[in-house]
Design an enzyme around this catalytic site. Structure first.
Site, PDB file in Angstrom:
ATOM      1  CB  ILE A 476      68.986  49.823 -53.385  1.00 33.10           C
ATOM      2  CG1 ILE A 476      70.045  50.483 -52.615  1.00 33.10           C
ATOM      3  CG2 ILE A 476      67.579  50.758 -53.619  1.00 33.10           C
ATOM      4  CD1 ILE A 476      71.080  51.475 -54.162  1.00 33.10           C
ATOM      5  N   PRO A 645      81.272  43.908 -42.243  1.00 32.01           N
ATOM      6  CG  PRO A 645      82.976  42.917 -41.133  1.00 32.01           C
ATOM      7  CD  PRO A 645      81.717  42.895 -41.021  1.00 32.01           C
ATOM      8  CD  GLU A 718      77.325  56.202 -55.212  1.00 27.12           C
ATOM      9  OE1 GLU A 718      76.855  56.780 -55.674  1.00 27.12           O
ATOM     10  OE2 GLU A 718      77.729  56.752 -54.045  1.00 27.12           O
TER      11      GLU A 718
HETATM   12 MO1  MOS Z   1      73.904  56.185 -55.803  1.00 29.80          MO
HETATM   13  S1  MOS Z   1      74.748  57.209 -57.647  1.00 29.80           S
HETATM   14  O1  MOS Z   1      74.612  57.475 -55.428  1.00 29.80           O
HETATM   15  O2  MOS Z   1      72.980  55.636 -56.164  1.00 29.80           O
END
Ligand code: MOS
Length: 752
Positions: A476, A645, A718
């Site tokens: 992504i 990294p 995240e």
């Molecule tokens: Mo993340 S909110 O698990 O794409």
């Protein structure tokens, strides 16, 4: 041993590795969903409800249907059957808005799709959608932002299964709070935030007999296949979902939304490929958002700074029909040592589209509240906030008695304080100046769970010297192509430019969603298992093929390193390139499959597994012009071993940038008259831009967590966002003397 040294010398693991898909992206070769075109393809544009509560009485599509290039206007009466998709055991068939589009005439949120115009061009479809007239029986929508918990049972159904509203409890928190010598009772509010990836949600549906092929901007091709198969009554092998490149998703693209079955149903009716690209305005209405939360924090402590009670009781908004749970209490039960604790939640139904996971779902708004409360209580105690956290460091996870798999939170705090220069902080608000600006310094902690989804992968060694690694996961924008290539290179010793990484296609071995920061963690056992099996197959070829110089050896005598098959007792210098072994044997390729088991949501864990971290933030404040800027950030992460990294720092920096937006800019507001998100465009919905992003200094502690996988890698997608807003609001208080407990911080909050 020479072999180990050799393989270490060439290992790409832990090395700064530029994206292997970078050249394809910057040269425009990378194809995103909306870039796919097919002969005869039609364009679909949904018609959005312009009320948020009521009933659709009539649709007049006569004018639209007569417009040039229009093929059809679909609605409840003519779209054909779309079945409901239901949750499956394990982590499969997940979706937030379960009601199939057009299933009934009830309008529950502004922007709910009521019809679909399909035409030869996008422009014609848009004009036709605009020409459809809908008549409604309108009722006043409830988009009230003040939240009160509705009447819910003690256990509520959520997207991922039943959850008790009393999430965690120990001791007697009420009594301990009453008798605490120092206490805090404050409510922290976070707004609805909307995912705004650059790439709009898009889908292209193609039917071939009863086979459905779907190009879709999804963070989970395997899950999307299951959902769509059920919605159209197909065996899942009849559905193929492809998602090669994503212009990010932030959680909004984890699971299919209602526009996807609409495109599929239209393509079925018309017998042509149909493309549907959601507009930016629709992105604010019908494809999820981060729920608005209101969190009451009650903390009690002794005079010397030991927490005695912590109560975290929160309410969030949700749509009328769906089950999304904003788990603000995710990190609360274990983050600090406290003998008396309660975490509970309630929910308030609103006339809005379904909420959904958004980067750091639950924990991010939750940590904003808990870390803000920790900062405020530290101030009341006149204890340094770093010291206050160290004083309340738990020895184990007090919510379940499990040891932490790997926790170095105090080291994060100490390293961060040192790098930032925290010891020079004068705690008095507005006391620190530089170049005529008032400085504010604040800090906060972070946590995010570490676990694995089930994952499968395939590795091929080919006679052209290429190693192909494949899994039906996605990239992504985070670097999954690169991680796959690094993992395959690690096992085979071939250079990265000889590795071909394939993902984003549900016809590949089932891979994990790009979610929960768990893709990398989950892929490691799968790719390593697949590589081991492919190598074992190669060694059999080496010892059995006529003319091979390894004839007479057993496969166990041999190994593969640096891309060479060799006799272990001789070392790899005398080895033969694996492609030569294959060519001599007239074998095009050997292949192996690997699998990793799911650990997420699986009971019986022996360890409490999380990543940890902290942020130290400096803001500058000019009271004369009410100008507030974030001027620097120091972030330290304890996120296991970092495989790349370069991409890792980039992930954390991106999280911090999003945290600046959470603290200072982002907020979706709803019109009380018609229930519409008012600022549903990129001009009115404010986000952090380049000019708002300061230098962000990221340090990884890099302790491997062997409870997670062989390499000790935990996820980092995240956690970079977690805690940032609490650190910024603490810095704002330090600069201005003003406590803001409702995000985002606005100029008017500071004009006092
Ligand atoms: Mo993340 S909110 O698990 O794409």
């Amino acid at each position: 041993m020479a072999t180990t040294d050799e393989s270490l010398a060439t290992s790409p693991i832990g090395q700064d590795t530029p994206r292997v898909d970078g050249p394809r992206k910057v040269t425009g070769l990378a194809q995103y969903t909306a870039d796919f075109n097919f002969p005869g393809m039609l364009y679909a544009v949904p018609v959005e409800a312009t009320i948020a509560n009521g009933k659709l009485l009539a649709l007049d599509s006569a004018a639209a249907e007569k417009m040039a290039g229009v093929r059809a206007v679909f609605h409840r009466g003519n779209i054909g059957k779309i079945f409901r998709s239901t949750p499956a055991p394990g982590f499969d068939r997940v979706c937030e808005e379960r009601r199939p589009p057009f299933e009934d005439d009830v309008i529950r949120y502004y922007g709910q799709y009521v019809a679909l115009a399909v035409a030869d061009t996008f422009e014609a479809a848009k004009a036709a959608a605009d020409a459809v007239r809908a008549t409604y029986a309108k009722e006043k929508p409830n988009v009230e932002s003040r939240l009160e918990a509705g009447n819910d049972p003690d256990v509520v159904l959520t997207t991922y299964g039943p959850v008790p509203r009393l999430q965690s409890k120990r001791g007697d928190p009420e009594r301990a709070f009453e008798s605490a010598p120092v206490k805090l009772d404050e409510t922290y509010v976070t707004p609805a935030e909307t995912h705004n990836p650059l790439e709009l949600h898009a889908t292209v549906a193609i039917w071939d007999e009863d086979m459905l092929k779907l190009y879709d901007s999804t963070q989970g091709v395997v899950n999307a296949r299951s959902v769509l198969a059920q919605m159209f009554g197909l065996p899942k092998e009849n559905v193929r979902v492809i998602s090669k490149f994503l212009g990010s998703g932030f959680g909004g693209k984890l699971y299919p939304w209602t526009h996807v079955p609409l495109a599929v149903a239209a393509a079925r009716k018309l017998g042509k490929p149909v493309k549907l690209v959601v507009s930016r305005k629709m992105m604010f209405q019908s494809v999820g958002h981060r729920a608005h939360t209101q969190q009451r924090m009650r903390l009690g402590a002794t005079l010397d700074g030991k927490l005695t009670s912590l109560m975290h009781d929160y309410v969030y908004h949700m749509s009328m029909l769906d089950d999304y749970h904003e788990d603000c209490g995710e990190a609360t039960p274990f983050h600090y040592s406290v003998p008396n604790l309660r975490v509970s939640f309630g929910r308030a139904r609103r006339n809005i589209g379904a909420a959904a996971d958004m980067r750091g779902p639950g924990a991010v708004p939750g940590l904003y509240a808990t870390e803000s409360a920790m900062n405020e209580l530290a101030d009341r105690l006149k204890i340094d906030p770093v010291q206050f956290r160290i004083l309340n460091e738990p020895k184990l996870d007090e919510s379940n008695g499990l040891p932490f798999s790997s926790r170095h939170y105090i080291e994060c705090l100490n390293v961060g304080a040192e790098k930032f220069g925290w010891s020079k902080r004068n705690a008095t608000p507005s006391s620190m100046k530089r170049d005529g600006l008032t400085l504010g310094w604040g800090m906060a902690g972070a946590a995010w769970p570490a676990d694995r989804f089930a994952a499968e992968a395939n590795v091929q060694l080919r006679d052209d010297g290429i190693v192909r690694v494949a899994s039906a996961t996605q990239d992504i924008g985070t670097g999954t192509y690169t991680i796959l290539a690094q993992l395959a290179a690690e096992k085979t010793g071939v250079p990265l430019d000889k590795v071909q990484a394939e993902l984003g296609d549900s016809s590949l071995p089932d891979g994990p969603i790009s979610g929960g920061s768990m893709a990398t963690e989950s892929l490691i056992p799968a790719v390593f298992g697949a590589a081991n099996e492919a190598i074992a197959s190669l060694l059999i070829v080496a010892v059995t093929s006529p003319g091979s110089r390894f004839l007479g050896h057993k496969p166990d005598d041999l190994a593969l390193a640096n891309g060479r098959v060799f006799v272990k007792t001789e070392g790899p210098e005398k080895g033969v390139p694996f492609e030569d072994v294959l060519r001599r044997a007239n074998v095009r390729l050997v292949t192996g499959s690997g699998k990793g088991e799911q650990t997420f949501f699986v009971p019986g864990a022996k360890f409490s597994k999380h990543s940890f971290g902290c942020h130290f933030v400096e803001v500058t404040w000019e009271p004369e012009t009410a100008r507030l800027r974030v001027s620097r950030v120091v972030t330290v992460m304890d996120a296991g071993r970092i495989l790349n990294p370069l991409a890792g720092r980039n992930q954390i920096q991106g999280g911090v940038v999003m945290g600046i937006g959470m603290a200072l800019f982002e907020e979706t507001t709803y019109d009380p008259q018609n229930g519409a998100p008012i600022n549903s465009n990129l001009a009115d919905y404010m986000m952090t831009v380049n000019a708002d992003a300061p230098p962000i200094d990221v340090t990884f502690l890099n302790y491997p967590d062997k409870e997670i996988n062989e390499l000790g890698a935990r996820g980092i997608g995240e956690i970079g966002l977690a805690g940032v807003a609490a650190a910024i609001t603490a810095a704002v208080h330090h600069a201005t003397g003003v406590r803001v407990r409702e995000l985002p911080v606005k100029i008017e909050n500071l004009l006092v």
